[in-house]
Design an enzyme around this catalytic site. Structure first.
Site, PDB file in Angstrom:
ATOM      1  N   SER A 123      44.424  37.612  32.793  1.00 24.17           N
ATOM      2  CA  SER A 123      44.870  38.591  32.350  1.00 24.17           C
ATOM      3  C   SER A 123      46.450  38.568  31.310  1.00 24.17           C
ATOM      4  O   SER A 123      47.096  38.197  32.093  1.00 24.17           O
ATOM      5  CB  SER A 123      44.579  40.303  31.844  1.00 24.17           C
ATOM      6  N   TYR A 148      46.674  47.160  37.246  1.00 22.67           N
ATOM      7  CA  TYR A 148      45.348  46.942  36.999  1.00 22.67           C
ATOM      8  C   TYR A 148      46.430  45.222  37.026  1.00 22.67           C
ATOM      9  O   TYR A 148      45.762  44.088  37.223  1.00 22.67           O
ATOM     10  CB  TYR A 148      45.402  47.162  35.573  1.00 22.67           C
TER      11      TYR A 148
END
Length: 322
Positions: A123, A148
């Site tokens: 990501s 995250y």
């Protein structure tokens, strides 16, 4: 392929099936967002005779080991994850279970059963507090600002260690704000469209002064398709692991307010805008340097934001009968 009922997984599976490949799709169909959307995606994939689906929790070590032993996958595309930057602030254990333990089980399966290439989703959030733009894979990524992001950075480190120790060829893809038809309901474009249609306010953090490298889903699946048979080789002396990392972005940040105006135009309605301060774990701008991907895979993003938003709204209207 893991995460086959998810947004990116669904589109990737459909592209690979259309190219004549056989796809075994895995997903746990969790309730992070409406499972009906996941089942609707699966209904489309099941129309292909070369697609088969297995519902499985990647955190189940013995089940994953048994699956890899049975199928001995030649290629693995790992797209399953517990997503969501803000959700990770209040639910950290879900991210360790899915993104760390689940990924470890996938790595073990690849290690023991001859996987020729593992492609996995990372990501853009790994860039964290980095302020140098555009984001390059050569920049440091040791300052995550969300849990995250920390788990996705952990995935990169785990993958590299397995590649180095066991010579498993791995390619990590740092995705930048993917959008398009069948998108996730927790992502900005979907959230905004839904709120505008329902007459609810849209929440614009940092008072709307945000820019994102919005990347259209078809560009993403094209990248994965090109890379799947291009496994990194490393070097025979084991000094360099057979591992690669790429940014997958549009290489052009878009102002969030511009995207809102495009949605207003396509939906024929004016948004009620609620200006809010920056949220924890968020960054004001993302911008992908995709030079490596252009060199190695001939990738060049080709979908303007105007076209992508129009395609999304067309799907949204059709799917929800608006």
């Amino acid at each position: 392929m893991t995460g086959a009922a998810g947004f990116i997984g669904f589109h990737t599976a459909r592209r690979l099936l259309d190219e004549g490949r056989r796809v075994i799709g895995l997903d746990n169909l969790n309730r992070y967002y409406d499972p009906a959307l996941k089942h609707a995606r699966l209904d489309i994939l099941r129309q292909h005779p070369r697609f088969s689906f297995i519902q499985i929790d990647l955190g189940d070590r013995s089940a994953v080991a048994g699956l890899f032993a049975k199928h001995r996958f030649a290629r693995v595309i790992h797209l399953a994850a517990q997503a969501g930057v803000r959700h990770s602030i209040d639910h950290p254990h879900a991210y360790v279970d899915a993104n760390v333990a689940g990924f470890l089980n996938v790595l073990e399966g690849c290690r023991h059963h001859g996987c020729g290439h593992l492609i996995y989703a990372s990501s853009s959030s790994v860039y964290g507090a980095n302020t140098e733009l555009p984001f390059s894979t050569r920049h440091r990524t040791d300052s995550p600002i969300s849990f995250y992001a920390a788990t996705k950075k952990a995935n990169e480190l785990m993958a590299h260690s397995y590649s180095h120790l066991y010579r498993v060829p791995v390619t990590g893809l740092r995705f930048f704000t993917i959008y398009g038809p069948w998108g996730r309901p927790d992502m900005a474009i979907f959230l905004f469209a839904d709120a505008i249609v329902k007459g609810k306010p849209i929440k614009l953090f940092n008072h709307g002064r945000m820019q994102r490298d919005f990347t259209y889903i078809d560009d993403v699946t094209r990248v994965i398709s090109r890379l799947i048979d291009c496994a990194p080789e490393g070097r025979a002396d084991a000094a360099a692991a057979p591992a690669k990392l790429y940014n997958v972005g549009n290489n052009r940040p878009e102002a969030l307010m511009h995207v809102v105006s495009l949605l207003e135009k396509e939906l024929g309605r004016t948004a009620d805008k609620e200006m809010l301060p920056m949220q924890p774990g968020d960054v004001p701008e993302t911008f992908a340097d995709v030079g490596d991907l252009m060199r190695d895979a001939g990738f060049s993003p080709s979908t303007p934001i105007e076209t992508g938003v129009r395609n999304f709204v067309r799907w949204y209207r059709d799917h929800y009968e608006i």
